[in-house]
Each structure stands twice: as C-alpha cells, then as structure tokens.
Design an enzyme around this catalytic site. Structure first.
Site, short mmCIF file in Angstrom:
data_model
loop_
_atom_site.label_atom_id
_atom_site.label_comp_id
_atom_site.label_asym_id
_atom_site.label_seq_id
_atom_site.Cartn_x
_atom_site.Cartn_y
_atom_site.Cartn_z
N CYS A 54 42.02 -68.10 -4.93
CA CYS A 54 41.07 -68.71 -3.69
C CYS A 54 42.38 -68.73 -2.94
O CYS A 54 41.61 -70.17 -3.16
CB CYS A 54 40.52 -68.29 -3.71
SG CYS A 54 39.51 -67.63 -1.35
N CYS A 58 36.53 -72.88 0.97
CA CYS A 58 34.79 -73.61 1.12
C CYS A 58 34.20 -74.20 0.20
O CYS A 58 34.67 -74.43 -1.56
CB CYS A 58 34.84 -71.80 0.73
SG CYS A 58 34.54 -70.58 1.61
N CYS A 61 32.67 -73.94 -3.63
CA CYS A 61 33.24 -72.63 -4.12
C CYS A 61 33.96 -72.24 -5.70
O CYS A 61 35.55 -73.52 -5.16
CB CYS A 61 34.46 -71.59 -3.44
SG CYS A 61 34.52 -69.80 -4.54
N CYS A 98 27.12 -55.35 -8.21
CA CYS A 98 28.44 -55.65 -6.66
C CYS A 98 29.44 -56.41 -7.01
O CYS A 98 28.99 -57.29 -8.26
CB CYS A 98 26.56 -57.20 -6.74
SG CYS A 98 28.29 -57.77 -4.77
N CYS A 130 27.83 -52.30 -4.34
CA CYS A 130 28.44 -53.55 -3.27
C CYS A 130 29.66 -54.23 -3.53
O CYS A 130 29.40 -53.90 -4.46
CB CYS A 130 27.03 -54.52 -3.69
SG CYS A 130 26.55 -55.45 -2.25
N CYS A 190 24.87 -56.73 3.80
CA CYS A 190 24.31 -58.03 2.95
C CYS A 190 25.00 -59.44 3.00
O CYS A 190 25.54 -59.42 3.32
CB CYS A 190 24.72 -57.25 1.19
SG CYS A 190 23.68 -58.77 0.25
N ARG A 262 16.94 -61.59 -1.58
CA ARG A 262 17.67 -61.74 -2.80
C ARG A 262 17.15 -63.69 -3.57
O ARG A 262 17.84 -64.76 -2.42
CB ARG A 262 18.66 -61.28 -3.13
CG ARG A 262 19.48 -61.25 -4.59
CD ARG A 262 20.57 -60.60 -4.53
NE ARG A 262 20.25 -59.40 -3.93
CZ ARG A 262 20.94 -58.32 -2.93
NH1 ARG A 262 22.04 -59.34 -2.91
NH2 ARG A 262 20.64 -57.28 -2.68
N1 SAM Z 1 35.51 -64.04 -1.58
C1 SAM Z 1 34.29 -63.42 -1.15
C2 SAM Z 1 33.76 -64.51 0.41
O1 SAM Z 1 33.86 -65.32 0.26
O2 SAM Z 1 33.40 -63.75 1.08
C3 SAM Z 1 33.48 -63.05 -2.15
C4 SAM Z 1 33.14 -63.95 -3.00
S1 SAM Z 1 32.26 -65.30 -2.42
C5 SAM Z 1 32.18 -66.38 -4.04
C6 SAM Z 1 30.47 -65.08 -2.25
C7 SAM Z 1 29.84 -65.89 -1.75
O3 SAM Z 1 29.07 -66.14 -3.10
C8 SAM Z 1 29.63 -67.00 -1.01
O4 SAM Z 1 29.57 -66.31 0.48
C9 SAM Z 1 28.79 -68.05 -1.26
O5 SAM Z 1 27.50 -67.39 -0.34
C10 SAM Z 1 28.29 -67.64 -2.48
N2 SAM Z 1 28.60 -69.15 -3.70
C11 SAM Z 1 30.06 -69.15 -4.07
N3 SAM Z 1 29.65 -70.11 -4.48
C12 SAM Z 1 28.38 -70.75 -4.83
C13 SAM Z 1 28.26 -71.80 -5.78
N4 SAM Z 1 28.36 -72.86 -5.43
N5 SAM Z 1 27.16 -71.56 -5.09
C14 SAM Z 1 26.03 -70.85 -4.60
N6 SAM Z 1 26.18 -70.07 -4.17
C15 SAM Z 1 27.77 -69.11 -3.94
C1 DTB Z 2 25.64 -64.42 -3.10
O1 DTB Z 2 25.12 -64.49 -1.92
N1 DTB Z 2 25.34 -65.15 -4.15
C2 DTB Z 2 26.09 -63.77 -5.75
C3 DTB Z 2 26.73 -62.88 -4.13
N2 DTB Z 2 26.35 -62.95 -3.00
C4 DTB Z 2 28.29 -62.71 -4.73
C5 DTB Z 2 27.31 -65.12 -5.22
C6 DTB Z 2 27.41 -66.65 -6.38
C7 DTB Z 2 27.86 -67.08 -6.81
C8 DTB Z 2 27.67 -68.33 -7.59
C9 DTB Z 2 28.67 -69.12 -8.22
C10 DTB Z 2 29.71 -68.59 -8.83
O2 DTB Z 2 28.76 -67.80 -9.69
O3 DTB Z 2 30.41 -68.59 -8.80
FE1 SF4 Z 3 37.70 -68.24 -1.52
FE2 SF4 Z 3 34.49 -68.81 -3.00
FE3 SF4 Z 3 35.33 -69.35 -0.03
FE4 SF4 Z 3 34.77 -66.55 -1.01
S1 SF4 Z 3 33.62 -68.28 -1.05
S2 SF4 Z 3 36.76 -67.31 -0.07
S3 SF4 Z 3 36.22 -66.89 -3.52
S4 SF4 Z 3 36.67 -69.77 -1.80
#
Ligand code: SAM
Ligand code: DTB
Ligand code: SF4
Length: 346
Positions: A54, A58, A61, A98, A130, A190, A262
C-alpha cells in the site's frame, strides 16, 4: 427510553469515559439492554483480498509498502477463491463477510470490477457483505451498493488532532468525505478507530465525539486495540489495557446506543474474562477466524467455547435493531434467512 443524540459535547463524553469503571459498565449495559439483545453478538469474518504494497504511510499498518514487515505483497485474489472463503466463513457461523484491500482508494478499473463480482457472489450466498477498500467516491459507492454491498468500512482511526502523527498521506477530511459518500448511497456505514497509538484520553474522547456527532451514527463502530507489528513505526507501543478497551466500548455504547460496537483487533491478547467485560460494556460484534487481515485472531473453537460459556447466540444477517426489522434492500438474502429458519420480524 434513552434518546438517540447527535449533539454530544466532548465534556459530556469525557464525563462518561471517566466514570468509576463498575458504574460505567453498569450504565453501558443498561443502555445496551434498552436497545439491543444483550445475548446476541454479530460474528463477522475478514478476508484480505489484496494484501500489502500500500502506498499510504499509516504508522500502525503492516501493509504499507514503505515499512519492512513480514507481509508478502499479493495481487487481488481470484473471485472464486474469495467466494470459497466466504462459504467456509458462513459454514463456520459468520453472517457478515468483510473484504479488505490494501489500497489508498478505489480505482475504477478491472480490479474494481472483480471486487463487484465478489460482492455479488457473497451477497447471493445470504451474507451481509462489507468492504474496506480505502477512499471512495459516491459513484463507486453506488456501484458497490448496486452489486449487493451491505456496508462499507472506513475508519477515522483517531482524533483529528492526533491524526497527523499517524498518517500524512491523506487527511482527516478525506476520511469524512468518504463516509459522507457512503452515507449518501444509503449503504450501512461502519467507522471506528484504534487505541494504543500514543494518543491521549482527550484524543479518544474526540474520536468518539466525531463519530457520535455525524448527522447519523455509524451502524457499526469497530474499536481496535493496536496490534503492534515489527517493522512499523508503532512496533514498540505498549499493549492496550483491558480497562481502556472497556472504557472505549462502554462510552461508544452509551453515546451511540443502537450502533453495533465491534470488539475488533487485539482480541488475541485478551482473556475470556477480559472479553466478557467488553461484552458487558456493550460490545456486540466480533471478527471470527484465526486471522484478521494479516495478524492473528483467536481460534474459532475458542470463540465457540466463549459463546457457550456466556450463552451468546450469533446475530442473524440483515437484522436491524432489537426488534429484528431487517434491511429491506436485499430481498434474496432475506429470503435466505427464512429458508434457514432464522426468525426475523417483517
Ligand atoms: N486500506 C483501507 C483503509 O485504510 O481504509 C482498508 C484496510 S485497513 C487495513 C482497515 C483498518 O484496519 C484501518 O483503518 C485500521 O483501523 C485497522 N488496522 C490496520 N492495521 C492495524 C493494526 N496493526 N492494529 C489495529 N488495527 C489496524
Ligand atoms: C477494522 O476496524 N478492523 C479490521 C477491519 N476494520 C478491516 C482490520 C484490523 C486489522 C488488524 C491488522 C491486520 O490484521 O493486518
Ligand atoms: Fe494502506 Fe494500511 Fe493505511 Fe489501509 S491502513 S491505507 S492498507 S497503509
């Protein structure tokens, strides 16, 4: 009956968050019982349909291309593989599926067309579908809805003030614009966030305030505890305490009484007892399956055992509120519920 309010002040929310914990749980549970069936918890399954690589930054992430994590970049999964996974999730008792993509935004191209196919296929199976695909225009939201999408997930993640510490490649307003685009198409919204990002209590209050003062409350709010992943800037963050999760969930429950709250990422490190406190505080949805997107989640058998201990029953699909008035927009799925013998009021 408590009122549904969208005019909460930050001071009011702070007073709720700071209550003595047992009083807070009691109040949240009282509101929860007024609006929801306290024995019912929604079971959702997550699948990463496009993993890693990506362009965003973030800080939490593991899928951001710029961090050196163990996540392997994978292109969009084939449609039939996704449908197969959804079937397995359904067989294991999930009612919401989802699909997540490590995209900054949706691009209208072949990948998006394939996602539309996935949505159609999963909706035809009678599951609530979702997606979480990044930023979205109203037109793209409409296309997803027309394909059978039920809900769109887009988190605000943290407070507006703390946001720049966590993400610099898109701003807070972009997130709110996406939520507005989703809302305009009457898709279920959501949106939630993460705690444990180094934010202050006031940042947490501010995040809940933003969600609770949207023109309409999101239908679901995920509360994630940071899963610190090696290679990300937040890898060394300390573990979020159960008490903080409970406070967040209870506060969200009190200010957004009807919203599905959730208990999301971070469950793998919580005991049954800690999760029970979260359910008492008003959490009524979880992600099931041994993986979230890229990080671990509790084993399905453990969740089954926990549900048994607590006499929790999974919430059927397409149910809206305590009385079970289902969404009227996806008739094939409603029919499906009937054929499965799931009771839903008409
Ligand atoms: N790329 C898209 C976005 O950012 O909207 C969708 C996928 S993103 C991984 C979805 C959500 O996962 C993020 O907004 C964040 O709240 C959650 N998330 C990602 N990495 C995480 C982590 N290490 N711990 C907890 N929540 C996480
Ligand atoms: C949300 O709020 N939590 C989920 C879902 N929406 C997409 C994602 C959590 C991701 C946790 C880190 C991972 O497994 O990559
Ligand atoms: Fe990309 Fe992760 Fe940010 Fe979603 S949360 S936009 S997958 S870097």
């Amino acid at each position: 009956m408590s009122e549904i309010r969208t005019n909460w002040t930050k001071e009011e929310i702070r007073e709720i968050y700071d209550m003595p914990i047992m009083e807070l749980i009691y109040r949240a549970n009282t509101v929860h019982r007024e609006f929801n069936d306290p024995q019912e918890v929604q079971v959702c399954t997550l699948l990463s349909v496009k993993t890693g690589g990506c362009p965003e930054d973030c800080a939490y992430c593991p899928q951001a291309a710029r961090y050196h994590t163990d996540v392997k970049v994978q292109k969009l999964l084939p449609v039939d593989e996704v449908i197969q996974s959804a079937q397995e999730a359904k067989d294991a008792g999930s009612t919401r599926f989802c699909m997540g993509a490590a995209w900054r935004e949706v691009r209208s191209n072949r990948d998006f067309d394939n996602v539309l196919e996935m949505v159609k296929g999963v909706n035809d199976m009678g599951m609530e579908v979702c997606c979480t695909l990044g930023m979205l225009t109203e037109e793209q939201a409409q296309k997803l809805k027309d394909a059978g999408l039920y809900a769109y997930n887009h988190n605000i993640d943290t407070s507006e003030d703390h946001y720049d510490e966590i993400i610099t490649t898109r701003d807070y307003k972009d997130r709110l614009d996406t939520l507005e685009n989703v809302r305009k198409t009457k898709l279920s919204v959501c949106s939630g966030g993460i705690i444990g990002l180094g934010e202050s209590v006031m940042d947490r209050i501010s995040m809940i305030h933003t969600l609770a003062t949207l023109p309409e409350h999101p239908e679901s709010t995920p509360v994630n505890a940071l899963v610190p992943v090696e290679g990300t800037p937040l890898e060394e963050q300390p573990m979020v305490s159960t008490w903080d999760m409970v406070r967040m969930i209870a506060t969200a429950r009190i200010v957004m009484p009807k919203t599905m709250v959730r208990l999301s990422a971070g469950r793998v490190r919580m005991s049954y007892e800690a999760q029970t406190l979260c359910f008492m505080a008003g959490a009524n949805s979880i992600f099931a399956g041994d993986k979230l997107l890229t990080t671990p989640n509790p084993e399905v058998d453990m969740d089954k055992e926990l549900f048994q201990i607590l006499s929790i029953k999974p919430r059927p699909s397409f149910k809206k509120g305590k009385e079970g008035v289902h969404f009227d927009q996806i008739p094939s799925a409603v029919e499906h519920n009937k054929t499965q013998g799931i009771e839903v009021a008409e």
